[in-house]
Design a protein around this motif. Structure first.
Motif, PDB file in Angstrom:
ATOM      1  N   THR A 415     -28.373 -11.818   4.839  1.00 56.71           N
ATOM      2  CA  THR A 415     -29.597 -12.047   4.581  1.00 56.71           C
ATOM      3  C   THR A 415     -30.565 -11.559   5.408  1.00 56.71           C
ATOM      4  O   THR A 415     -31.910 -11.750   5.353  1.00 56.71           O
ATOM      5  N   ILE A 416     -30.159 -10.797   6.523  1.00 59.36           N
ATOM      6  CA  ILE A 416     -30.962  -9.857   7.446  1.00 59.36           C
ATOM      7  C   ILE A 416     -31.576  -8.713   6.731  1.00 59.36           C
ATOM      8  O   ILE A 416     -30.638  -7.855   6.416  1.00 59.36           O
ATOM      9  N   LEU A 417     -32.863  -8.235   6.824  1.00 58.46           N
ATOM     10  CA  LEU A 417     -33.167  -7.268   6.238  1.00 58.46           C
ATOM     11  C   LEU A 417     -33.679  -6.035   6.914  1.00 58.46           C
ATOM     12  O   LEU A 417     -34.504  -5.108   6.658  1.00 58.46           O
ATOM     13  N   GLU A 418     -33.420  -6.290   8.453  1.00 56.61           N
ATOM     14  CA  GLU A 418     -33.645  -5.269   9.332  1.00 56.61           C
ATOM     15  C   GLU A 418     -32.378  -4.726  10.114  1.00 56.61           C
ATOM     16  O   GLU A 418     -31.730  -5.593  10.462  1.00 56.61           O
ATOM     17  N   VAL A 419     -32.405  -3.382  10.259  1.00 55.25           N
ATOM     18  CA  VAL A 419     -30.950  -2.844  10.764  1.00 55.25           C
ATOM     19  C   VAL A 419     -30.838  -3.433  12.265  1.00 55.25           C
ATOM     20  O   VAL A 419     -29.785  -3.782  12.558  1.00 55.25           O
ATOM     21  N   LYS A 420     -31.939  -3.229  13.091  1.00 56.59           N
ATOM     22  CA  LYS A 420     -31.729  -3.896  14.430  1.00 56.59           C
ATOM     23  C   LYS A 420     -31.381  -5.205  14.459  1.00 56.59           C
ATOM     24  O   LYS A 420     -30.373  -5.534  15.263  1.00 56.59           O
ATOM     25  N   ASN A 421     -32.009  -6.010  13.927  1.00 62.45           N
ATOM     26  CA  ASN A 421     -31.461  -7.443  13.919  1.00 62.45           C
ATOM     27  C   ASN A 421     -29.932  -7.748  13.276  1.00 62.45           C
ATOM     28  O   ASN A 421     -29.456  -8.326  13.681  1.00 62.45           O
ATOM     29  N   LEU A 422     -29.918  -6.891  12.147  1.00 62.02           N
ATOM     30  CA  LEU A 422     -28.400  -7.007  11.732  1.00 62.02           C
ATOM     31  C   LEU A 422     -27.457  -6.605  12.697  1.00 62.02           C
ATOM     32  O   LEU A 422     -26.597  -7.544  12.895  1.00 62.02           O
ATOM     33  N   LEU A 423     -27.522  -5.567  13.295  1.00 61.05           N
ATOM     34  CA  LEU A 423     -26.472  -5.173  14.349  1.00 61.05           C
ATOM     35  C   LEU A 423     -26.308  -5.944  15.368  1.00 61.05           C
ATOM     36  O   LEU A 423     -25.238  -6.280  15.774  1.00 61.05           O
ATOM     37  N   GLN A 424     -27.511  -6.618  15.866  1.00 56.84           N
ATOM     38  CA  GLN A 424     -27.447  -7.451  16.896  1.00 56.84           C
ATOM     39  C   GLN A 424     -26.750  -8.604  16.767  1.00 56.84           C
ATOM     40  O   GLN A 424     -25.907  -9.354  17.534  1.00 56.84           O
ATOM     41  N   GLU A 425     -26.978  -9.151  15.403  1.00 54.78           N
ATOM     42  CA  GLU A 425     -26.201 -10.614  14.740  1.00 54.78           C
ATOM     43  C   GLU A 425     -24.704 -10.339  14.878  1.00 54.78           C
ATOM     44  O   GLU A 425     -23.886 -11.338  15.237  1.00 54.78           O
ATOM     45  N   VAL A 426     -24.396  -9.186  14.477  1.00 57.18           N
ATOM     46  CA  VAL A 426     -22.981  -8.619  14.179  1.00 57.18           C
ATOM     47  C   VAL A 426     -22.215  -8.841  15.537  1.00 57.18           C
ATOM     48  O   VAL A 426     -21.201  -9.328  15.659  1.00 57.18           O
ATOM     49  N   VAL A 427     -22.837  -8.040  16.710  1.00 59.04           N
ATOM     50  CA  VAL A 427     -21.898  -7.834  17.858  1.00 59.04           C
ATOM     51  C   VAL A 427     -22.140  -9.189  18.670  1.00 59.04           C
ATOM     52  O   VAL A 427     -21.033  -9.534  19.015  1.00 59.04           O
ATOM     53  N   ASP A 428     -22.952  -9.860  18.545  1.00 58.81           N
ATOM     54  CA  ASP A 428     -22.893 -11.249  19.117  1.00 58.81           C
ATOM     55  C   ASP A 428     -22.026 -12.191  18.420  1.00 58.81           C
ATOM     56  O   ASP A 428     -21.274 -12.954  19.382  1.00 58.81           O
ATOM     57  N   LEU A 429     -21.917 -12.429  17.367  1.00 56.35           N
ATOM     58  CA  LEU A 429     -21.027 -13.084  16.441  1.00 56.35           C
ATOM     59  C   LEU A 429     -19.650 -12.556  16.542  1.00 56.35           C
ATOM     60  O   LEU A 429     -18.534 -13.556  16.962  1.00 56.35           O
ATOM     61  N   THR A 430     -19.391 -11.609  16.722  1.00 60.89           N
ATOM     62  CA  THR A 430     -18.120 -10.918  16.927  1.00 60.89           C
ATOM     63  C   THR A 430     -17.520 -11.251  18.227  1.00 60.89           C
ATOM     64  O   THR A 430     -16.480 -11.778  18.548  1.00 60.89           O
ATOM     65  N   LYS A 431     -18.376 -10.955  19.304  1.00 59.99           N
ATOM     66  CA  LYS A 431     -17.805 -11.278  20.550  1.00 59.99           C
ATOM     67  C   LYS A 431     -17.700 -12.783  20.889  1.00 59.99           C
ATOM     68  O   LYS A 431     -16.507 -13.365  21.602  1.00 59.99           O
ATOM     69  N   GLU A 432     -18.432 -13.696  20.189  1.00 58.96           N
ATOM     70  CA  GLU A 432     -18.356 -14.988  20.254  1.00 58.96           C
ATOM     71  C   GLU A 432     -17.100 -15.628  19.534  1.00 58.96           C
ATOM     72  O   GLU A 432     -16.166 -16.318  20.032  1.00 58.96           O
ATOM     73  N   ARG A 433     -17.016 -15.236  18.261  1.00 58.49           N
ATOM     74  CA  ARG A 433     -15.787 -16.021  17.208  1.00 58.49           C
ATOM     75  C   ARG A 433     -14.632 -15.457  17.559  1.00 58.49           C
ATOM     76  O   ARG A 433     -13.559 -16.097  17.862  1.00 58.49           O
ATOM     77  N   PHE A 434     -14.302 -14.045  18.128  1.00 56.66           N
ATOM     78  CA  PHE A 434     -13.188 -13.528  18.613  1.00 56.66           C
ATOM     79  C   PHE A 434     -12.750 -13.709  19.785  1.00 56.66           C
ATOM     80  O   PHE A 434     -11.767 -13.041  20.238  1.00 56.66           O
ATOM     81  N   ASN A 435     -13.613 -14.383  20.651  1.00 60.00           N
ATOM     82  CA  ASN A 435     -13.308 -14.414  22.200  1.00 60.00           C
ATOM     83  C   ASN A 435     -13.053 -13.056  22.878  1.00 60.00           C
ATOM     84  O   ASN A 435     -11.946 -12.836  23.383  1.00 60.00           O
ATOM     85  N   LEU A 436     -14.130 -12.424  22.689  1.00 58.25           N
ATOM     86  CA  LEU A 436     -13.818 -10.727  23.205  1.00 58.25           C
ATOM     87  C   LEU A 436     -14.718 -10.738  24.584  1.00 58.25           C
ATOM     88  O   LEU A 436     -15.633 -11.470  24.806  1.00 58.25           O
ATOM     89  N   TYR A 437     -14.320  -9.751  25.277  1.00 58.68           N
ATOM     90  CA  TYR A 437     -14.978  -9.426  26.357  1.00 58.68           C
ATOM     91  C   TYR A 437     -16.378  -8.895  26.180  1.00 58.68           C
ATOM     92  O   TYR A 437     -17.542  -8.948  26.673  1.00 58.68           O
ATOM     93  N   HIS A 438     -16.464  -7.858  25.319  1.00 59.18           N
ATOM     94  CA  HIS A 438     -17.658  -7.099  24.816  1.00 59.18           C
ATOM     95  C   HIS A 438     -17.445  -6.468  23.496  1.00 59.18           C
ATOM     96  O   HIS A 438     -16.218  -6.245  22.973  1.00 59.18           O
ATOM     97  N   SER A 439     -18.431  -6.138  22.752  1.00 57.28           N
ATOM     98  CA  SER A 439     -18.561  -5.450  21.504  1.00 57.28           C
ATOM     99  C   SER A 439     -19.923  -4.830  21.338  1.00 57.28           C
ATOM    100  O   SER A 439     -20.920  -5.406  21.755  1.00 57.28           O
ATOM    101  N   HIS A 440     -20.166  -3.566  20.667  1.00 55.61           N
ATOM    102  CA  HIS A 440     -21.084  -2.973  20.390  1.00 55.61           C
ATOM    103  C   HIS A 440     -20.918  -1.887  19.435  1.00 55.61           C
ATOM    104  O   HIS A 440     -19.826  -1.598  18.817  1.00 55.61           O
TER     105      HIS A 440
END
Length: 625
Positions: A415-440
Motif C-alpha cells: 500500500t506504500i506508493l513512495e520508494v523511500k517510505n517503502l524501503l524504510q518500512e521493509v528494513v524496519d519490519l525485517t529487523k524487528e520480526r526476524f530479531n536481527l542486529y541490522h538490515s539495510h
C-alpha cells in the motif's frame, strides 16, 4: 536446520548388572557356548565318521569306479575303432581307396590313440589293488593284463595298417594289381576275340574271365585253379590253331600275354592271401582286447562294490550319531529361544508402545532403557531421535512464522506508493520480526556501477543513508557487491573469518551476514543485506526466505517506480491541457504571450520569464516579473 539432542545422557552411564551390561551379541555368544561345547564331542565323532564315509566314497570314485569307467571307455573306443575298420573293408571298393582312407582309417587311428591314452590311465590305477586286494585278482595280474592290452593294441594298430596298405597295392577295377591283370587280359582279348575261326579260343577266354570274376567275388581256391587250368588250355589251343588263322608271331604273342596275365593274377591272389592273414591277426588282437578289458572292468566293479559297502557302513553310523546330536541341540535350542525371545521382544514391545504415543504428538515421552545391549542402544537412539524430532517440529513452526513475516512485509509494503517510505518500512519490519542486529537495502544507480545505500534500520541506518554511502559494484571486499555480481545469496556465518567482509564502525557487533540480490525480470536492481550478532545465525532456509522477501521488495520497488512515472506523466499532460485551454481564450497576441508566460512560470516555479516574437516590421515582447 540446526538440531541438537536434549536427551538425558545419564543413560549411557547407567549400570544394569553383568547380564544387562552385556551386548546382545555377547549374550547370544554366552548362551550358545555351552551348546557348542556339548555338541563338540558329538561333532568330532560325526566328523570322524564323515571323513571315513568321504574317504570310502573317494576310494570308490578314485579306485574301483575309475577302473570300471576307464575299462568301459577303452571298450567303447575299441568298438568305435572296429566300426571304422569294418566300414573301410566294406566300402573302400565302392567309395574309392583314398576317400575311404580319410573317412574311416584316419578316424580308426584316432580311436586307437585314445585307447593307448586310456591304458596309460589304467596303469596309473594299479596301486588301488594294494589298498583293497581282491581274492582272485592281485595287482600282478592287473599289471600283466595292462601289458597284454598294450601289446594287443599295438598288434591291432600295425596289422590293420598293414592290411590297409596291402589292399591299396591290390587295387580295384583299374588300379593296382587288379588293374594290371585286367589290362593284360584285355590285350589277349584284342588278339583272339571276334576273329573268324577262333571261336574255340573265344570260348576259353570267356571261361577264364568268368572264373576270374568268381574268384574276385568269392575268393575260393577252386576258382584260382580253374583260371590256371584254363590259361594252360588257352595256350595249348593257341599252339594248335591253324597257321592260316594265327601266324607264328601272333601265337607267340598270345602265349606271352597269357603268361603275363597269369603272373598278374597270381600276384593279386598273393596280395589277397596276405591281406586276409593281416585281417585275421588284427581281428584276433581285437578279440583279445575285448576279453582282457572285460576282466579289468569286472575287477573295477568288484573294487567299487567293496568301497561302496564300506562307505555305506560308515554312513549309517554317522547318521545315527548325527540324529542323536541334532535331537539334543534341538531341545536346547527351543529352551534357549524361549528365554532369549522374552529378553528381546519385551523391550521391543515397550519401545513400540512408546513409538505409538510419540506418533500422537507426545514428544516428551522417553523409551525405557533396561540394558546396555543393542536393544538398549536402540532405545537410547530412539530417545535422541524423539528429541530431535520435537526440535525439528519447533524449527518448522519457526520457519512458518518467518514465512508469515514475509507475507506481512509484502502486505504492508503493497500500500506504500513512495520508494523511500517503502524501503524504510521493509528494513524496519525485517529487523524487528526476524530479531536481527541490522538490515539495510542498497539500490543500483542508473549507470549500473555503484550500489547506493537507500534505506537502513534504526539510527545507524539513517546515519549511513545521510552520509550517502555507496559501494562500487566491482569491489572485491564487499559481500553486498559480490551478491549483486553473482546474482545469488551470499552467506558469511563468521565475518571474522571472511576475507571479503567490509566492516562498519557503526555496526561493531556484526558476527554473521546475509546478502541477497533484488532481481526483477532477470535484472539486479539492488541488494537486501541483513546482519546478526550471533555466529552461525543464517542457514540455507534463511537464504531462501530472505531471497523470497528480496524478490517481493524488488517487485514493489518496480511497481512504485512505475506508478511515480505514470503520475508525473499524467500531471504533465493535465498542465499542458490547462495552458492550452487558457491560450485558446486569448483575443490578441499579447494576451496569448502573457498567458503562456504566466502559466509556464507558475508550472516551472520561475521568478522571471521573458518571450520575444519577431517579424519583418518589428517585434512583440512579453515579460513576467
Amino acid at each position: 536446520m540446526n538440531i541438537t539432542s536434549t536427551s538425558d545422557a545419564s543413560n549411557a552411564n547407567q549400570q544394569f548388572g553383568f547380564w544387562g551390561d552385556l551386548p546382545l551379541s555377547r549374550k547370544l555368544l554366552l548362551a550358545f557356548i555351552a551348546l557348542f561345547l556339548f555338541g563338540l564331542v558329538g561333532s568330532v565323532s560325526g566328523l570322524i565318521g564323515l571323513r571315513q564315509v568321504q574317504g570310502a566314497y573317494q576310494n570308490t570314485l578314485a579306485g574301483g569306479v575309475a577302473i570300471a569307467n576307464r575299462s568301459d571307455h577303452l571298450n567303447s573306443e575299441l568298438l568305435e575303432a572296429r566300426r571304422r575298420e569294418k566300414d573301410f573293408l566294406l566300402r573302400w571298393q565302392v567309395e574309392g581307396f583314398d576317400v575311404a582312407y580319410e573317412s574311416y582309417v584316419v578316424v580308426n587311428q584316432g580311436h586307437t590313440a585314445e585307447m593307448k591314452t586310456t591304458l596309460t590311465q589304467l596303469s596309473d590305477l594299479a596301486p588301488v589293488l594294494d589298498r583293497n586286494p581282491l581274492p582272485d585278482y592281485a595287482r600282478e595280474q592287473y599289471e600283466s593284463d595292462i601289458a597284454t592290452l598294450n601289446q594287443s593294441v599295438v598288434v591291432y594298430e600295425e596289422s590293420f595298417a598293414s592290411a590297409v596298405n596291402l589292399l591299396g597295392e591290390r587295387g580295384f577295377v583299374d588300379t593296382g594289381l587288379e588293374g594290371e591283370f585286367r589290362t593284360a587280359v584285355q590285350a589277349i582279348e584284342a588278339k583272339a576275340l571276334d576273329r573268324e575261326g577262333l571261336d574255340k579260343l573265344t570260348i576259353t577266354m570267356l571261361n577264364i574271365r568268368r572264373r576270374e570274376k568268381d574268384y574276385l567275388l568269392r575268393g575260393d581256391q577252386i576258382y584260382i585253379d580253374n583260371v590256371h587250368d584254363l590259361v594252360a588250355q588257352l595256350k595249348s589251343e593257341v599252339t594248335a590253331t591253324d597257321s592260316a588263322l594265327l601266324t607264328s608271331a601272333e601265337k607267340t604273342e598270345i602265349r606271352t600275354l597269357a603268361d603275363e596275365y597269369l603272373v598278374k593274377f597270381d600276384g593279386l591272389v598273393a596280395k589277397d592271401v596276405e591281406s586276409a592273414a593281416e585281417i585275421e591277426v588284427f581281428r584276433a588282437a581285437a578279440a583279445d582286447i575285448q576279453t582282457t578289458t572285460a576282466r579289468l572292468e569286472s575287477a573295477g566293479e568288484q573294487l567299487a562294490a567293496l568301497d561302496t559297502q564300506t562307505a555305506e557302513t560308515n554312513s549309517a553310523q554317522t547318521l545315527q550319531i548325527t540324529i542323536v546330536i541334532v535331537l539334543i541341540v534341538l531341545v536346547l535350542s527351543i529352551v534357549l529361544a524361549v528365554v532369549l525371545s522374552r529378553q528381546i521382544t519385551n523391550p521391543i514391545i515397550s519401545l513400540t508402545n512408546t513409538a505409538q504415543e510419540i506418533s500422537a504428538g507426545k514428544f516428551d515421552i522417553q523409551a525405557q532403557v533396561t540394558s546396555a545391549d543393542e536393544i538398549g542402544t536402540l532405545a537410547q537412539t530412539f530417545n535422541i531421535m524423539t528429541d530431535r524430532l520435537g526440535q525439528a517440529f519447533e524449527d518448522v513452526r519457526r520457519r512458518a512464522a518467518e514465512l508469515a513475516t514475509v507475507a506481512e512485509v509484502g502486505t504492508a509494503t503493497s500500500t506504500i506508493l513512495e520508494v523511500k517510505n517503502l524501503l524504510q518500512e521493509v528494513v524496519d519490519l525485517t529487523k524487528e520480526r526476524f530479531n536481527l542486529y541490522h538490515s539495510h537495502i542498497y539500490l543500483l544507480d542508473e549507470a549500473g556501477e555503484n550500489l547506493v545505500l537507500a534505506s537502513g534500520a534504526g539510527e545507524p541506518g539513517r546515519q549511513m543513508v545521510a552520509e550517502g554511502r555507496s559501494i562500487p559494484l566491482d569491489r572485491e571486499q564487499s559481500l553486498v557487491a559480490r551478491a549483486a555480481r553473482e546474482g545469488k545469496g551470499v552467506t558469511v556465518n563468521d565475518v571474522t573469518q571472511a576475507p571479503d567482509f567490509l566492516s562498519n564502525p557503526l555496526l561493531p557487533n556484526t558476527r554473521s551476514e546475509l546478502a541477497v540480490p533484488m532481481i526483477v525480470g532477470g535484472r539486479v536492481i539492488g541488494v537486501f543485506d541483513v546482519q546478526s550478532d550471533i555466529v552461525g545465525r543464517f542457514t540455507d532456509s534463511d537464504v531462501n526466505i530472505q531471497t523470497t522477501m528480496a524478490a517481493q521488495v524488488a517487485t514493489s520497488i518496480q511497481n512504485v517506480r512505475s506508478f511515480e512515472q505514470s503520475k508525473t506523466q499524467a500531471d504533465f499532460e493535465t498542465l499542458v491541457n490547462a495552458i492550452g485551454q487558457k491560450i485558446q481564450r486569448a483575443t490578441s497576441v499579447e494576451d496569448t504571450l502573457q498567458i503562456a508566460i504566466r502559466e509556464l512560470g507558475l508550472a516551472l516555479g520561475a521568478k522571471r520569464v521573458k518571450a520575444n516574437i519577431g517579424n519583418g516590421n518589428g517585434s512583440n515582447e512579453a515579460k513576467l516579473n
